[in-house]
Design a protein around this motif. Structure first.
Motif, PDB file in Angstrom:
ATOM      1  N   LEU A 256      30.237  68.215  36.940  1.00 20.29           N
ATOM      2  CA  LEU A 256      29.578  68.580  38.204  1.00 20.29           C
ATOM      3  C   LEU A 256      28.222  69.195  37.874  1.00 20.29           C
ATOM      4  O   LEU A 256      28.136  70.164  37.126  1.00 20.29           O
ATOM      5  CB  LEU A 256      30.450  69.567  38.983  1.00 20.29           C
ATOM      6  N   PHE A 257      27.195  68.604  38.432  1.00 16.78           N
ATOM      7  CA  PHE A 257      25.817  68.990  38.108  1.00 16.78           C
ATOM      8  C   PHE A 257      25.098  69.348  39.407  1.00 16.78           C
ATOM      9  O   PHE A 257      24.942  68.489  40.279  1.00 16.78           O
ATOM     10  CB  PHE A 257      25.164  67.805  37.392  1.00 16.78           C
ATOM     11  N   VAL A 258      24.717  70.601  39.546  1.00 22.71           N
ATOM     12  CA  VAL A 258      23.911  71.022  40.692  1.00 22.71           C
ATOM     13  C   VAL A 258      22.506  71.296  40.177  1.00 22.71           C
ATOM     14  O   VAL A 258      22.300  72.177  39.336  1.00 22.71           O
ATOM     15  CB  VAL A 258      24.498  72.269  41.384  1.00 22.71           C
ATOM     16  N   ASN A 259      21.574  70.517  40.675  1.00 19.71           N
ATOM     17  CA  ASN A 259      20.210  70.548  40.178  1.00 19.71           C
ATOM     18  C   ASN A 259      19.257  71.162  41.196  1.00 19.71           C
ATOM     19  O   ASN A 259      19.356  70.869  42.387  1.00 19.71           O
ATOM     20  CB  ASN A 259      19.766  69.107  39.883  1.00 19.71           C
ATOM     21  N   PRO A 265      15.802  79.235  44.266  1.00 22.32           N
ATOM     22  CA  PRO A 265      16.346  80.180  43.276  1.00 22.32           C
ATOM     23  C   PRO A 265      17.692  79.718  42.713  1.00 22.32           C
ATOM     24  O   PRO A 265      18.489  79.085  43.416  1.00 22.32           O
ATOM     25  CB  PRO A 265      16.539  81.472  44.076  1.00 22.32           C
ATOM     26  N   LEU A 266      17.917  80.082  41.466  1.00 21.60           N
ATOM     27  CA  LEU A 266      19.159  79.764  40.770  1.00 21.60           C
ATOM     28  C   LEU A 266      20.374  80.279  41.538  1.00 21.60           C
ATOM     29  O   LEU A 266      21.422  79.625  41.589  1.00 21.60           O
ATOM     30  CB  LEU A 266      19.090  80.401  39.370  1.00 21.60           C
ATOM     31  N   SER A 267      20.246  81.454  42.142  1.00 13.97           N
ATOM     32  CA  SER A 267      21.380  82.040  42.872  1.00 13.97           C
ATOM     33  C   SER A 267      21.859  81.099  43.977  1.00 13.97           C
ATOM     34  O   SER A 267      23.052  81.001  44.244  1.00 13.97           O
ATOM     35  CB  SER A 267      20.981  83.395  43.462  1.00 13.97           C
ATOM     36  N   GLU A 268      20.932  80.396  44.620  1.00 15.93           N
ATOM     37  CA  GLU A 268      21.327  79.463  45.684  1.00 15.93           C
ATOM     38  C   GLU A 268      22.018  78.229  45.101  1.00 15.93           C
ATOM     39  O   GLU A 268      22.929  77.670  45.710  1.00 15.93           O
ATOM     40  CB  GLU A 268      20.105  79.071  46.528  1.00 15.93           C
ATOM     41  N   VAL A 292      24.121  73.582  35.827  1.00 20.13           N
ATOM     42  CA  VAL A 292      23.496  74.173  37.016  1.00 20.13           C
ATOM     43  C   VAL A 292      22.111  74.675  36.639  1.00 20.13           C
ATOM     44  O   VAL A 292      21.975  75.496  35.719  1.00 20.13           O
ATOM     45  CB  VAL A 292      24.319  75.370  37.559  1.00 20.13           C
ATOM     46  N   GLY A 293      21.094  74.190  37.311  1.00 15.99           N
ATOM     47  CA  GLY A 293      19.734  74.673  37.023  1.00 15.99           C
ATOM     48  C   GLY A 293      18.690  73.640  37.392  1.00 15.99           C
ATOM     49  O   GLY A 293      18.999  72.594  37.985  1.00 15.99           O
ATOM     50  N   ASN A 294      17.449  73.939  37.047  1.00 16.45           N
ATOM     51  CA  ASN A 294      16.326  73.032  37.330  1.00 16.45           C
ATOM     52  C   ASN A 294      16.149  72.059  36.177  1.00 16.45           C
ATOM     53  O   ASN A 294      15.422  72.348  35.226  1.00 16.45           O
ATOM     54  CB  ASN A 294      15.036  73.836  37.523  1.00 16.45           C
TER      55      ASN A 294
ATOM     56  N   GLY B 293       9.839  79.776  30.742  1.00 18.80           N
ATOM     57  CA  GLY B 293      10.767  79.348  31.789  1.00 18.80           C
ATOM     58  C   GLY B 293      11.080  80.473  32.749  1.00 18.80           C
ATOM     59  O   GLY B 293      10.483  81.555  32.690  1.00 18.80           O
ATOM     60  N   ASN B 294      12.036  80.211  33.644  1.00 16.31           N
ATOM     61  CA  ASN B 294      12.450  81.205  34.641  1.00 16.31           C
ATOM     62  C   ASN B 294      13.577  82.056  34.070  1.00 16.31           C
ATOM     63  O   ASN B 294      14.747  81.717  34.212  1.00 16.31           O
ATOM     64  CB  ASN B 294      12.937  80.507  35.911  1.00 16.31           C
TER      65      ASN B 294
END
Lengths: 332, 332
Positions: A256-259, A265-268, A292-294, B293-294
């Motif tokens: 599972l990858f949330v990009n 923001p990372l928190s979201e 999880v990240g950019n 980076g962040n």
């Protein structure tokens, strides 16, 4: 528009120069044409080359290194690299074992990588190509015939990179890359548009209470505009088409990858991840790996995408294998 | 304001829940009170505990793991954690070797960590504290007597974490942390403000062509508002006070850290890095390590900070030692 830049025309070259200085132990940055190569050329292994328009950092330059790419070819912002940029990436990194091109499905990229592949083949280099088209949002799009290539590209690069590193043949590495692409689906949302430096204004506009569901990584239109909703509802509307299209069912092991699209923001992203993991758990789908990240962005766009990759033992093992790049690193 | 959240009151708890699910192999997330602990408790080593208001992700929770923190204590957004949150982080992670608290210099954090330290000491636990105050922008600030603690915190946590992991005593780990703090300076800039979820509107306003030089990580005022300028000029105005205050001179080996505030694309951070590296090279200051980076953010703020840490052989060795956390990972 306020950006930390000097001149819109020098954004890519200056950013690459800084990237090369910061990561000189891992990469060599070549200019004119722009090209990012591994510091230590690979020996005997299949070479992996990717690239595309800039503005999606850390993709692709951030993924050059052991266990991932041998070269990245950055075009101008949101613009395909040219064949004479791509060709040296192929010729410089070929060790005789052949070169796999990983191309996101955009018309310009397809054409230019194809042209470069033909030129390289004329020089006697064996080249294979995998086209990534994981975005389930729309069939055709602004710059694309067929589905767009989006966040799944990161997973293709990592896993195919692991296969190349362990010594697979070109045919085998290409087959692994195709298997990742066949088992990965993504969909994204924009809460606010991005601004291309030389354009100076947002690439599209959204009302204060409006979001773009299924947005592309260049701000291309998605499935529909809808009123702003809560994170759980938005996540459900991203995840459902992904799971349906993938045909994911109970018992399936997945990554599972949330990009993040760049400005969120990372928190979201973790709030989105929480809901996606909850839905997968309810359906008996087993989340075995996460990211999880950019990792593939659209400049300063606010938004996110959800990607699900159906794993098997080999893909999991390759995902876990050592990787050492500026943007993804473990096991070494 | 559009945010990927469900309810402003549940932002921290839902984000932590997602974080815990995504990184369950590295951390355990405890709720009520909110607390992030290493999955595998450390054995026999000095424990490192940090924390502070949420909204700076990945700081601090993202740095829990081998070679860095043993526990992170997240408060509400931009709000200090309470003593009864901090106390269990101390008691849960103490192995008998003592606990080092790493505290950013904000009045609320100082008071609450101090109270928790006293309570822990009453239970017979040895506690030491290092206060991070690397921000050269202003002497006192909105929430601070003395200088604010900002990006240098990441470096203190990493390097002190390396010292604890190799088996240093509490006194030695605290001395290393103090040495990092004594040799690190930072300054930041905001191009656009951040929006705290429960406030629903920007924490401050900037005109279309205005930036805040020396901004704090909660949007606190800096040295001055100034007209938007190019990246090189802004970088120079961040770097100069940092180098002056540090007393950096030719031949010094340093770590150069360009940090994003959350809403600024990575490509722009590399443009800042490029200029900073250029200036350091001109002065004979040797950039031996880099981070771009962040790593400590202010929600969705657009902007960046520049941090310089003067290295010595031991600090470099500890920086390079293995670290395995959700947000920083190498060597394992």
């Amino acid at each position: 528009m306020k950006k930390l830049i000097n001149d819109p025309r020098r954004v890519v070259s200056e950013s690459l120069a800084g990237f090369g200085l910061a990561h000189h132990n891992l990469v060599r940055v070549h200019s004119d044409p722009d090209l990012v190569l591994r510091r230590e050329p690979s020996r005997g292994k299949v070479s992996l080359v990717s690239g595309g328009g800039s503005g999606h950092e850390p993709l692709h330059s951030g993924y050059v290194g052991t266990g991932m790419l041998d070269a990245a070819v950055p075009g101008a912002v949101f613009t395909s690299p040219t064949p004479d940029q791509i060709l040296p990436a192929i010729t410089e990194t070929d060790t005789g074992a052949g070169v796999l091109l990983i191309v996101k499905n955009y018309t310009g990229d397809i054409l230019n990588f194809e042209t470069a592949a033909e030129l390289a083949q004329a020089e006697g280099i064996t080249v294979a190509t995998v086209v990534v088209n994981d975005d389930v949002a729309v069939e055709d799009s602004l710059y694309t015939a067929g589905r767009r290539g989006v966040a799944g590209t990161v997973l293709v690069e990592r896993i195919a990179g692991g296969a190349a590193e362990r010594g697979d043949t070109l045919e085998q590495v290409a087959a692994v890359a195709e298997r990742v692409n066949a088992n990965v689906r993504s969909m994204g949302v924009a809460l606010a548009p991005c601004t291309v430096p030389h354009a100076g204004e947002p690439s599209f506009t959204l009302a204060d209470n409006e979001i773009e569901l299924g947005v592309g990584i260049h701000g291309e239109p998605g499935r529909r505009r809808m009123p702003m909703a809560d994170a759980n509802s938005i996540t459900d509307q991203l995840l459902e088409p992904v799971l349906q299209d993938l045909g994911a069912s109970s018992g399936d092991p997945v990554l599972l990858f949330v990009n993040g699209m760049g400005g969120t923001p990372l928190s979201e992203l973790y709030i989105v991840y929480r809901r996606a993991a909850e839905v997968l758990a309810e359906r008996g789908i087993r989340v075995e790996r996460s990211l999880v990240g950019n990792y593939i962005t659209a400049l300063d766009m606010q938004g996110a995408s959800v990607t699900v990759l159906r794993l098997d033992n080999e893909l999991t093992e390759l995902w876990d294998s050592p990787v050492n790049t500026p943007a993804l690193r473990w096991g070494m």
